[in-house]
Motif scaffolding. Structure first.
Motif, short mmCIF file in Angstrom:
data_model
loop_
_atom_site.label_atom_id
_atom_site.label_comp_id
_atom_site.label_asym_id
_atom_site.label_seq_id
_atom_site.Cartn_x
_atom_site.Cartn_y
_atom_site.Cartn_z
N ASN A 158 0.86 -1.17 0.00
CA ASN A 158 0.00 0.00 0.00
C ASN A 158 0.90 1.22 0.00
N PHE A 159 1.10 1.79 -1.19
CA PHE A 159 2.07 2.87 -1.36
C PHE A 159 1.57 3.74 -2.50
N GLY A 160 1.53 5.03 -2.28
CA GLY A 160 1.08 5.95 -3.32
C GLY A 160 2.05 6.04 -4.47
N ARG A 161 1.55 6.38 -5.63
CA ARG A 161 2.41 6.52 -6.81
C ARG A 161 3.42 7.66 -6.60
N GLY A 162 2.94 8.81 -6.19
CA GLY A 162 3.82 9.95 -6.00
C GLY A 162 4.76 9.79 -4.82
N THR A 177 7.06 -4.88 -9.11
CA THR A 177 6.59 -4.01 -8.03
C THR A 177 5.11 -3.71 -8.24
N TYR A 178 4.32 -4.07 -7.24
CA TYR A 178 2.88 -3.87 -7.28
C TYR A 178 2.51 -2.85 -6.20
N LEU A 179 2.13 -1.66 -6.62
CA LEU A 179 1.79 -0.58 -5.69
C LEU A 179 0.29 -0.31 -5.76
N SER A 180 -0.31 -0.20 -4.61
CA SER A 180 -1.74 0.10 -4.56
C SER A 180 -2.05 1.41 -5.29
N GLY A 181 -1.14 2.37 -5.21
CA GLY A 181 -1.37 3.65 -5.86
C GLY A 181 -1.48 3.55 -7.37
N ASP A 182 -0.77 2.59 -7.95
CA ASP A 182 -0.87 2.34 -9.39
C ASP A 182 -2.11 1.53 -9.73
#
Length: 200
Positions: free
Chosen positions: A108-112, A130-135
């Motif tokens: 759980n990490f924002g794109r920016g 890399t799988y980011l929740s922000g994306d």
């Protein structure tokens, strides 16, 4: 058979305790009052889901004018909320890569905010995927985020070993059929990997 190891980032690879910054900035008593009055972690969930840090924090500050100055510290000092790196976990990640085991991030990490953190923590660029929740527009522990990881990497759920420090995220992965390890420190995780035959 485990084919890839999936790391959470916050409190697994890099510490995430915003309270520590606020204790230094405004004192522990005032921090406790702030966090009791305003759920800043819930606010940040919107960033992790793809929201803009500045917009999310400013909206929250407007909603809580009595705490506006303190809330805006989250926007202005975000990099001070993160860290330090958890050296033992970095060592485990690199040991896995050295043995040829694919390593993924699911966070759980924002794109920016991820782009902000990358120059300070170049280890974030070392994952094979890399799988980011922000994306992705969806946060753990929602089942959809795990399903989309499976779909993208092409591995069966039981071929993935996932570590995370939050029990609800582990439970959601387990429900999908993933192998899981509730992270309580690098040494325990290294031991689990050794038991699985993934590290010597």
């Amino acid at each position: 058979m485990i084919r890839a190891v999936v790391f959470d980032i916050g409190n697994v690879l890099i510490a995430w305790h915003p309270e520590r910054f606020y204790d230094r900035a405004i004192g522990e008593d005032r921090r406790r009052a702030l966090f009791a009055a305003v759920d800043l972690h819930k606010m940040h969930d919107a960033v992790d889901r793809g929201g803009d840090l500045t917009t999310v924090v400013q909206d929250c500050a407007r909603s809580h004018p009595e705490w506006a100055a303190e809330i805006l510290l989250w926007r202005d000092n975000w990099l001070d909320l993160v860290g330090p790196v958890i050296d033992g976990s970095v060592a485990v990640l690199r040991a896995l890569k050295a043995t040829g085991v694919p390593v993924f991030a699911l966070s759980n990490f924002g794109r920016g905010t991820f782009q902000m953190a990358l120059p300070l923590y170049p280890v974030l660029a070392e994952f094979d995927r890399t799988y980011l929740s922000g994306d992705m527009g969806v946060n753990k522990p929602e089942a959809e985020i795990y399903r989309r990881v499976e779909e993208d990497c092409g591995l069966a759920p039981e071929a993935l070993l996932f570590t995370d420090d939050r029990a609800e995220n582990i439970d959601a992965a387990t429900a999908r059929g993933w192998q899981t390890h509730l992270f309580d420190g690098p040494e325990g995780f290294r031991t689990r990997l050794q038991q699985e035959g993934l590290l010597p």
